[in-house]
Design an enzyme around this catalytic site. Structure first.
Site, PDB file in Angstrom:
ATOM      1  N   GLU A   1      29.616  23.233  26.004  1.00  0.00           N
ATOM      2  CA  GLU A   1      29.146  23.948  24.992  1.00  0.00           C
ATOM      3  C   GLU A   1      27.929  25.406  24.959  1.00  0.00           C
ATOM      4  OE1 GLU A   1      29.075  20.970  24.763  1.00  0.00           O
ATOM      5  OE2 GLU A   1      30.709  20.500  23.348  1.00  0.00           O
TER       6      GLU A   1
ATOM      7  N   HIS B   1      27.777  11.648  14.900  1.00  0.00           N
ATOM      8  CA  HIS B   1      29.165  13.010  14.744  1.00  0.00           C
ATOM      9  C   HIS B   1      29.568  13.080  13.175  1.00  0.00           C
ATOM     10  CE1 HIS B   1      30.342  11.553  19.107  1.00  0.00           C
ATOM     11  NE2 HIS B   1      31.325  12.087  18.616  1.00  0.00           N
TER      12      HIS B   1
END
Lengths: 394, 405
Positions: free
Chosen positions: B141, B210
């Protein structure tokens, strides 16, 4: 640097009026002289996963003189910045590049302004190499309106969009993914240009570098990662920070080349080689073996982690400007006096520019809020009190 | 409303008020335009400043309506038009239309290409536009966000997808320092027209890492805009507006909203990035919300209406900057504010919004602002605990009753 050419030619014509002295054959006008000269680099290139380019570099008197003048200018600029910092006209962080000038000028000689360069915070000389003016540098360092980022960036944030210089970044290593993004854009637009992403030996241990390298190799991007190895990451020597200080080998599957970064001609040769390679085969790593005379920044004396003998030793043996000076003198391209005149001229230019930059005003207080957002798209959109039109349909 | 879609030759009655003038005193969401125009006719674009643009140059599809109205229950005229789809399909449509319109738009993210996107938002795009425009990145990322920003500096318009918003924490340096600040520190030389998007929010027992709400982390970065979509209509509109914007925009989607179905207009439209959406006009209390909590609020609103309250529900949509105009008008009308959000209590969007409203509209408030946010805990896995972490409709009802005493 067209301006340097003009100045040299004026000093040359002044010399012609004097009676010819020692050197008997009438010397040609060296500043326009493009007869090729072949010079050998100081040390051969070491390569990793590729064939090293030849040690013989083609150059000409005009180029050598340009190198000399540009490096003298950069050196003088950095020393002047040192004094300005101590006089508290430059605040914050100031990272000086003296000693490393050969990397900036050698790279410029091998590429065009359409190729992109992105570097870290030690960016003053790279900015000059890309065509930035001295006035923009000093004004920006002093936080004035005339600076290249209008005084809002500072020492670590020099940018020049029209010559594809993308800065100027304060966070160590963060510019390398940006550089690979530039290379991606070049591939996307099929420009046949390359990107040089410069970083230091300290940044070479950043994870994002390897991530970006992986993606560049995967997607065949024309990215050239250049490690300016000045052997010290701030105060930590390279052998204390990296298990493997052979930075040109750390790309593993990506080819690498180790270059003497104090030799502008070696840098030029390597960059030319790298550009050809990157356009055909994807990324390549260049390690420039260079040295900085100042400390990491102005707040670092630079002598607590290395000896003064080491610094003077490098200055005597490997100084980039001295090398070019010797080259020019040994090939009889100019007299010592002429070179000294160039240095005096450069010094005067820097001093004059500093005076001019000091007169540049501080940014207007309203500039605090400009350029936070780009105005652009949108239907008409107003601020909270309905008075300021914030955006309108283009 | 400003730019009006017209058949050739007919001049439009020009509305002099700017397109996002929400006068909350009227019930603004009753679409009264009768669009009986056929689709493939040549047209004139009437702009919001009154200029008429006949045969607008160059662009393939000029039928841009800045405030096309989504169908809801009350509109008879528009009910035959439009097409029904799910929210992720709306996002995909928006993305696809923009990629077609502008060759500089590209998408990068994990599994967006051949796999079609983990939430199917980029399904079919790789086949259509090729590998150079829909890029499958490795799991890195930090670097691919940086690469997107670097590409944007040269003029490309990347849409960077984080598979889950929480993963973008790894790219925080790039988003904060490079994305947000480069326009400023370069003195305006570079614009960074990226869109960073991805699903976030508390899902169904996805676990703590998450189920993150990163709105609060990004909100103080100067130089970026943040929007949160909540319906297929505004998802498509915001996606298109974000791509066209010259500023970096972070588009927050929600994992649980991807399967919402709605009928949206066929025409090309965008939603203003800085505008809030009036969901339900009312008189008694202003409820400010965004993303998934909008649905909890609407559920609570049903109960409240039965109990005799008349809440005004505003989906703020624009998380940075806040649409203080719409919110202000509402506060001036109802004098009571309840903020319902999924963000954490500490330093969340609600906290900033409370501060903004207090600073600007303190004189109009009859009661202190109430803010219902998620608990300041990592989201637990157990279903019952997870339910209690976020705000539930019953709590909203209680809060309104308390506020309106």
């Amino acid at each position: 640097m067209a301006l340097s050419y003009l100045r040299s030619s004026s000093s040359r014509s002044a010399n012609l009026l004097k009676p010819l002295s020692s050197s008997l054959p009438l010397r040609r006008h060296i500043s326009t002289d493009t007869t090729p000269i072949t010079v050998e680099t100081s040390v051969p290139f070491t390569s990793h996963q590729c064939d090293a380019p030849s040690r013989s570099v083609e150059t000409n008197p005009k180029e050598l003189l340009t190198f000399f003048r540009d490096m003298a200018l950069m050196r003088r600029m950095e020393i002047a910045a040192d004094s300005l910092y101590k006089a508290k006209l430059i605040r914050g962080f100031c990272h000086l590049y003296d000693g490393q000038e050969a990397v900036a000028v050698g790279m410029e000689a091998a590429i065009t302004k359409k190729d992109c360069i992105i570097t870290s915070y030690r960016d003053h000389c790279t900015f000059i190499g890309r065509g930035g003016t001295l006035l923009e540098v000093f004004a920006e360092l002093m936080g004035r309106q005339g600076g290249c980022s209008k005084g809002k960036g500072g020492s670590m944030h020099f940018y020049k969009k029209d010559s594809n210089f993308y800065g100027g970044h304060g966070i160590v290593g963060a510019q390398v993914p940006l550089g690979c993004g530039l290379a991606f854009a070049q591939k996307y637009s099929k420009d046949e240009t390359v990107t040089f992403a410069l970083y230091g030996d300290g940044a070479a241990n950043q994870g994002q570098l390897f991530e970006a390298l992986n993606i560049s190799a995967l997607w065949d991007l024309p990215a050239i990662l250049v490690c300016e190895n000045n052997h010290y990451g701030m105060g930590t020597a390279e052998w204390r920070a990296a298990k493997s200080p052979a930075y040109y080998k750390r790309g593993d599957y990506v080819p690498g080349l180790k270059v003497d970064g104090m030799d502008a001609l070696a840098v030029k040769q390597a960059c030319k080689f790298a550009k050809e390679h990157a356009l055909k085969n994807g990324p390549i790593i260049l390690e420039m073996d260079t040295y900085r005379y100042h400390g990491h920044s102005m707040s670092d004396p630079g002598s607590t982690y290395r000896t003064r003998d080491e610094i003077t030793g490098v200055r005597q043996e490997r100084d980039p400007i001295e090398r070019i000076r010797k080259l020019i003198l040994s090939h009889d391209l100019a007299t010592e006096k002429e070179l000294k005149d160039i240095e005096k001229e450069v010094r005067k230019e820097v001093d004059d520019t500093i005076t001019q930059a000091k007169e540049s005003p501080m940014p207007d207080p309203s500039e605090l809020f400009t350029n936070v957002y780009a105005k652009g798209l949108g239907v008409e959109s107003f601020g909270a009190d309905r008075k300021e039109l914030r955006a309108s349909l283009p | 409303m400003a730019a009006i879609f017209q058949g050739v030759g007919a001049a439009a009655p020009l509305s002099s008020s700017p397109s996002n003038s929400f006068d909350s005193n009227k019930s603004v969401f009753s679409p009264r335009r009768s669009f009986s125009v056929s689709k493939r006719v040549s047209f004139a674009v009437v702009r919001s400043d009154g200029k008429v643009n006949l045969n607008p140059k160059g662009r393939r599809d000029q039928r841009l309506i800045p405030n096309a109205v989504a169908t809801n229950a009350g509109s008879a005229a528009a009910s035959k038009q439009g097409h029904e789809l799910l929210l992720f399909e709306a996002l995909q449509e928006g993305l696809e239309e923009e990629m077609e319109r502008d060759p500089r738009v590209c998408v990068m993210g994990e599994d967006v290409g051949h796999y079609g996107g983990s939430y199917k938002v980029t399904k079919g795009l790789a086949k259509r536009f090729g590998d150079l425009r829909v890029l499958d990145t490795p799991i890195a990322e930090n670097s691919f966000t940086g690469m997107g920003i670097g590409a944007a500096m040269t003029g490309l318009r990347p849409v960077i997808e984080g598979m889950n918003m929480g993963f973008l924490l790894l790219a925080f340096n790039q988003i904060s320092n490079n994305c947000g600040m480069l326009h400023y520190t370069s003195g305006g030389q570079f614009t960074i027209p990226v869109v960073v998007r991805g699903p976030g929010g508390v899902g169904r027992q996805l676990g703590a890492e998450h189920s993150q709400r990163l709105e609060s982390y990004f909100q103080s970065i100067p130089g970026i805009q943040m929007v949160a979509c909540s319906t297929p209509y505004n998802a498509k509109g915001l996606m298109k507006a974000a791509i066209r914007s010259e500023n970096p925009v972070i588009l927050f989607e929600h994992v649980l909203l991807y399967n919402l179905k709605e009928r949206i207009p066929d025409e090309d439209y965008i939603c203003n990035l800085e505008e809030a959406e009036m969901v339900r006009p009312g008189e008694h209390v202003t409820i400010l919300t965004y993303s998934r909590m909008r649905y909890h609020v609407m559920q609570a609103a049903k109960t409240l209406v039965n109990k005799g309250y008349d809440p005004e529900v505003i989906d703020i949509r624009s998380l940075k900057p806040f649409d203080l105009y719409t919110i202000g008008n509402s506060v001036k009308k109802t004098h009571r504010v309840l903020i319902v959000e999924e963000c954490m209590r500490t330093g969340g969007i609600g906290a900033s919004l409370t501060a903004a409203i207090t600073e600007n509209f303190n004189d109009y408030l009859d009661a202190p602002i109430m803010c219902l946010s998620s608990q300041d805990v990592p989201t637990p896995y157990a279903g019952t605990l997870e339910e209690v972490t976020v705000v539930q409709p019953a709590q909203i009802v209680t809060a309104v009753e308390q506020l309106c005493q």
